[in-house]
Design a protein around this motif. Sequence first.
Motif, PDB file in Angstrom:
ATOM      1  N   ASP A  58      -1.265  11.705  -1.437  1.00 61.33           N
ATOM      2  CA  ASP A  58      -1.082  12.424  -0.160  1.00 61.33           C
ATOM      3  C   ASP A  58      -2.031  11.684   0.640  1.00 61.33           C
ATOM      4  O   ASP A  58      -3.400  12.011   0.210  1.00 61.33           O
ATOM      5  CB  ASP A  58      -1.200  13.869  -0.484  1.00 61.33           C
ATOM      6  CG  ASP A  58      -1.327  14.688   1.046  1.00 61.33           C
ATOM      7  OD1 ASP A  58      -1.008  13.965   2.031  1.00 61.33           O
ATOM      8  OD2 ASP A  58      -1.436  15.853   1.059  1.00 61.33           O
ATOM      9  N   ILE A  59      -1.882  11.077   1.649  1.00 57.54           N
ATOM     10  CA  ILE A  59      -3.119  10.440   2.457  1.00 57.54           C
ATOM     11  C   ILE A  59      -3.196  11.140   3.835  1.00 57.54           C
ATOM     12  O   ILE A  59      -4.063  10.991   4.798  1.00 57.54           O
ATOM     13  CB  ILE A  59      -2.510   9.064   2.793  1.00 57.54           C
ATOM     14  CG1 ILE A  59      -1.267   9.003   3.909  1.00 57.54           C
ATOM     15  CG2 ILE A  59      -2.411   8.086   1.697  1.00 57.54           C
ATOM     16  CD1 ILE A  59      -1.104   7.689   4.681  1.00 57.54           C
ATOM     17  N   SER A  60      -2.719  12.697   3.875  1.00 56.30           N
ATOM     18  CA  SER A  60      -2.822  12.989   5.010  1.00 56.30           C
ATOM     19  C   SER A  60      -4.296  13.679   5.428  1.00 56.30           C
ATOM     20  O   SER A  60      -4.581  13.622   6.583  1.00 56.30           O
ATOM     21  CB  SER A  60      -2.001  14.294   5.262  1.00 56.30           C
ATOM     22  OG  SER A  60      -2.362  15.381   4.053  1.00 56.30           O
TER      23      SER A  60
ATOM     24  N   TYR B  46      -9.204  10.538  10.021  1.00 58.40           N
ATOM     25  CA  TYR B  46      -9.395   9.381  10.881  1.00 58.40           C
ATOM     26  C   TYR B  46      -9.246   9.490  12.303  1.00 58.40           C
ATOM     27  O   TYR B  46      -9.674   9.264  13.247  1.00 58.40           O
ATOM     28  CB  TYR B  46      -8.372   8.367  10.333  1.00 58.40           C
ATOM     29  CG  TYR B  46      -8.403   6.997  11.137  1.00 58.40           C
ATOM     30  CD1 TYR B  46      -9.201   5.939  11.025  1.00 58.40           C
ATOM     31  CD2 TYR B  46      -7.486   6.938  12.131  1.00 58.40           C
ATOM     32  CE1 TYR B  46      -9.506   4.976  11.888  1.00 58.40           C
ATOM     33  CE2 TYR B  46      -7.198   5.782  13.000  1.00 58.40           C
ATOM     34  CZ  TYR B  46      -8.387   4.896  12.898  1.00 58.40           C
ATOM     35  OH  TYR B  46      -8.262   3.664  13.487  1.00 58.40           O
TER      36      TYR B  46
ATOM     37  N   SER C  77      -5.700  10.878   6.974  1.00 56.40           N
ATOM     38  CA  SER C  77      -5.155  10.402   8.434  1.00 56.40           C
ATOM     39  C   SER C  77      -5.757  11.479   9.308  1.00 56.40           C
ATOM     40  O   SER C  77      -6.191  11.304  10.539  1.00 56.40           O
ATOM     41  CB  SER C  77      -3.637  10.717   8.213  1.00 56.40           C
ATOM     42  OG  SER C  77      -2.958  10.569   9.427  1.00 56.40           O
TER      43      SER C  77
ATOM     44  N   ARG D 182      -5.861   5.502  -5.695  1.00 59.90           N
ATOM     45  CA  ARG D 182      -5.173   4.338  -5.678  1.00 59.90           C
ATOM     46  C   ARG D 182      -5.320   3.433  -6.845  1.00 59.90           C
ATOM     47  O   ARG D 182      -4.560   3.018  -7.492  1.00 59.90           O
ATOM     48  CB  ARG D 182      -5.407   3.557  -4.395  1.00 59.90           C
ATOM     49  CG  ARG D 182      -4.656   4.065  -3.336  1.00 59.90           C
ATOM     50  CD  ARG D 182      -4.893   3.337  -1.830  1.00 59.90           C
ATOM     51  NE  ARG D 182      -4.033   4.002  -0.892  1.00 59.90           N
ATOM     52  CZ  ARG D 182      -4.387   3.881   0.413  1.00 59.90           C
ATOM     53  NH1 ARG D 182      -5.514   3.375   0.950  1.00 59.90           N
ATOM     54  NH2 ARG D 182      -3.415   4.145   1.329  1.00 59.90           N
TER      55      ARG D 182
ATOM     56  N   ARG E  41       0.864  -1.117   0.025  1.00 59.51           N
ATOM     57  CA  ARG E  41       0.051  -0.110  -0.096  1.00 59.51           C
ATOM     58  C   ARG E  41       0.947   1.259  -0.090  1.00 59.51           C
ATOM     59  O   ARG E  41       0.535   2.030  -0.808  1.00 59.51           O
ATOM     60  CB  ARG E  41      -0.942   0.004   1.475  1.00 59.51           C
ATOM     61  CG  ARG E  41      -1.852   1.168   1.189  1.00 59.51           C
ATOM     62  CD  ARG E  41      -2.836   0.996   2.272  1.00 59.51           C
ATOM     63  NE  ARG E  41      -2.293   0.466   3.685  1.00 59.51           N
ATOM     64  CZ  ARG E  41      -3.120  -0.090   4.496  1.00 59.51           C
ATOM     65  NH1 ARG E  41      -4.518  -0.275   4.478  1.00 59.51           N
ATOM     66  NH2 ARG E  41      -2.596  -0.168   5.514  1.00 59.51           N
ATOM     67  N   LEU E  42       1.809   1.406   0.859  1.00 65.93           N
ATOM     68  CA  LEU E  42       2.726   2.680   0.886  1.00 65.93           C
ATOM     69  C   LEU E  42       3.499   2.525  -0.527  1.00 65.93           C
ATOM     70  O   LEU E  42       3.703   3.842  -0.868  1.00 65.93           O
ATOM     71  CB  LEU E  42       3.757   2.338   1.951  1.00 65.93           C
ATOM     72  CG  LEU E  42       4.834   3.321   2.328  1.00 65.93           C
ATOM     73  CD1 LEU E  42       4.112   4.842   2.457  1.00 65.93           C
ATOM     74  CD2 LEU E  42       5.914   3.030   3.219  1.00 65.93           C
TER      75      LEU E  42
ATOM     76  N   ASP F 215      -4.311   5.343   7.045  1.00 64.73           N
ATOM     77  CA  ASP F 215      -4.250   5.205   5.735  1.00 64.73           C
ATOM     78  C   ASP F 215      -4.937   4.600   4.679  1.00 64.73           C
ATOM     79  O   ASP F 215      -4.850   4.234   3.670  1.00 64.73           O
ATOM     80  CB  ASP F 215      -2.792   4.400   5.530  1.00 64.73           C
ATOM     81  CG  ASP F 215      -2.930   2.866   6.300  1.00 64.73           C
ATOM     82  OD1 ASP F 215      -4.068   2.631   6.696  1.00 64.73           O
ATOM     83  OD2 ASP F 215      -1.822   2.593   6.511  1.00 64.73           O
ATOM     84  N   GLY F 216      -6.464   4.721   5.434  1.00 66.28           N
ATOM     85  CA  GLY F 216      -7.439   4.631   4.482  1.00 66.28           C
ATOM     86  C   GLY F 216      -8.204   3.150   4.945  1.00 66.28           C
ATOM     87  O   GLY F 216      -8.012   2.415   5.899  1.00 66.28           O
TER      88      GLY F 216
ATOM     89  N   ASP G 164       1.199   4.071  -3.127  1.00 63.79           N
ATOM     90  CA  ASP G 164       1.203   5.619  -2.827  1.00 63.79           C
ATOM     91  C   ASP G 164       2.297   6.413  -3.025  1.00 63.79           C
ATOM     92  O   ASP G 164       1.994   7.476  -3.543  1.00 63.79           O
ATOM     93  CB  ASP G 164       0.891   5.688  -1.361  1.00 63.79           C
ATOM     94  CG  ASP G 164      -0.600   5.083  -0.941  1.00 63.79           C
ATOM     95  OD1 ASP G 164      -1.437   4.968  -1.603  1.00 63.79           O
ATOM     96  OD2 ASP G 164      -0.908   5.039   0.425  1.00 63.79           O
TER      97      ASP G 164
END
Length: 558
Positions: free
Chosen positions: A155-157, A163, A160, A366, A145-146, A406-407, A149
């Motif tokens: 950008d997963i911020s 969440y 995050s 993704r 996954r990382l 991270d989703g 990305d």
Amino acid sequence: MLISLSIRDIVLIDALDLDFSEGLGVLTGETGAGKSILLDALGLALGARADSGLVRPDSKQGIVTACFSLPTGHALYSYLQQNALTVEEGEPLIIRRVVKADGGSRALLNDQPISVSLLREVASDLIEIHGQHDERGLLNPRSHRLLLDNFGHIDISPVSKAYHYWQETEKALEKALSLKEEREQDKEWLEHAVQELIAFAPQEGEETALADERTTLQKGARLAEDMEAIGQWLDGHDGALTLLRQAGRRLGRISFEHPTLAEALESLDKALNEAGDASEKLGHTAMMLDNDPVRLDGIEARLFDLRALARKHRIAPDELPAFTKGLQDKLDQIESGEQGIALLLAENKSARDNYQQAAEKLHLLRQKSAELFDKAVMDELPPLKMEAAKFQTRIEKLEASQWGADGCDRVEFTISTNPGADFAPLMKIASGGELSRFMLALKVVLAGAEGTETIIFDEIDQGVGGAVASAIGERLARLSENSQLLVITHSPQVAARAAQHWLIRKHHSQLSSKNAFSTRTEVKSLNWEERQEEIARMLSGAEVTDEARAQARRLLRH
């Protein structure tokens, strides 16, 4: 980057010191020359299991020392500090592993003791090894996954942040519900206690005031009893005043009979006057005394109830007013709690919805990134003689219980190596050679998306030659522009691409005793002429021909 490797008394290596540089480095040599020993020794420095069988015969211990350099600001410096290891920014990391012949081992990082488990964690950020049976790095689905990305610069911020905010509302709601449940269990008792306390209405300082007033009333009651008795003695039917008056009347009838009787009568009149004054003062004092038996009974009853109520709640009587207010506040909180919980529920639902929306956007990003990634990997496979293989990034949505910062996606790289075959996880690929080549394809596509500084490929060219070996060499050279690569190879096309070339070989020497030989593994750094000769040997076999040397020169000048 791996700067140097020092080996002492490991299997067939008595002493070996290697210095490494950036770019592509290759190690070549005959089969059985000891390339695996070199990897086993490096594995020790990276936290592999310490086997006493690795210690060279007749030696008490074996030692492997690996030195790494890290770029300024590397996250590993902070990680080491968090684990109580002191390493200055910019200072090289020196890992030393000592294995004893009689069992046991120890690990040191910059001369500081370190556990093997922590050593493995550190090593995972320093170096990555791909071999015939490697199950780390790209084969681990947890990293996919990382990697995806990073490849797509995603950008997963936002996810995050959404969440973490959602989790904060979850905790607040959970706490409120738990508190409500606890308070609901006490509600009946609270209502009774508050009703009782409010009805009693304890006042601040009341105990002292009641006790003082009771003391005054009790004193008045005692004095009243005494004065009543005195009054009876003075004014009663047979009291002193009555008797004095009777005596005065009788003395008055006879006082003229004798001069002294007149004097006695005068004295008696004075006594009557004084006694009368005393009686008046007693009466006046009785009127002034605080003597109320009914009031005294009421005060004593109130004081008794006040102290009993305080004992019931295990507090001092003077604390009852504040205690009453505290219980009333708790009761008010219970009664108003439903409204607060309703607000928290609404806030929690909104936070969850925001997270899901952000996670859904991330999921779509993704999917788009996976399409580009799959195509890039597929483009790398045909030149590596894997035309029939197909690659697919599988993205599955997780159950709600598995959602995270991270989703809500599970990402896994899968491959089908034969036409019509189902897609399967990377680690289920049977052929070691295919696996290594596939890892190379992924590495080329992911160049710059990973944090590992040094990558080692063990016989990535197994079972291939010609154009495929050239393609492998070309990709290794391209990959080495961003990472330090060390490759154990049997391919002259790969070896010719290297910036550094080492030859691994066994050396046999006869000992002083008859028919006794010593075997050692040696590693030699080759110059240009020596590389030409080694590549020619790889091309032609045991007998090196001029034609092979010419071909070696052409490869080296490529």
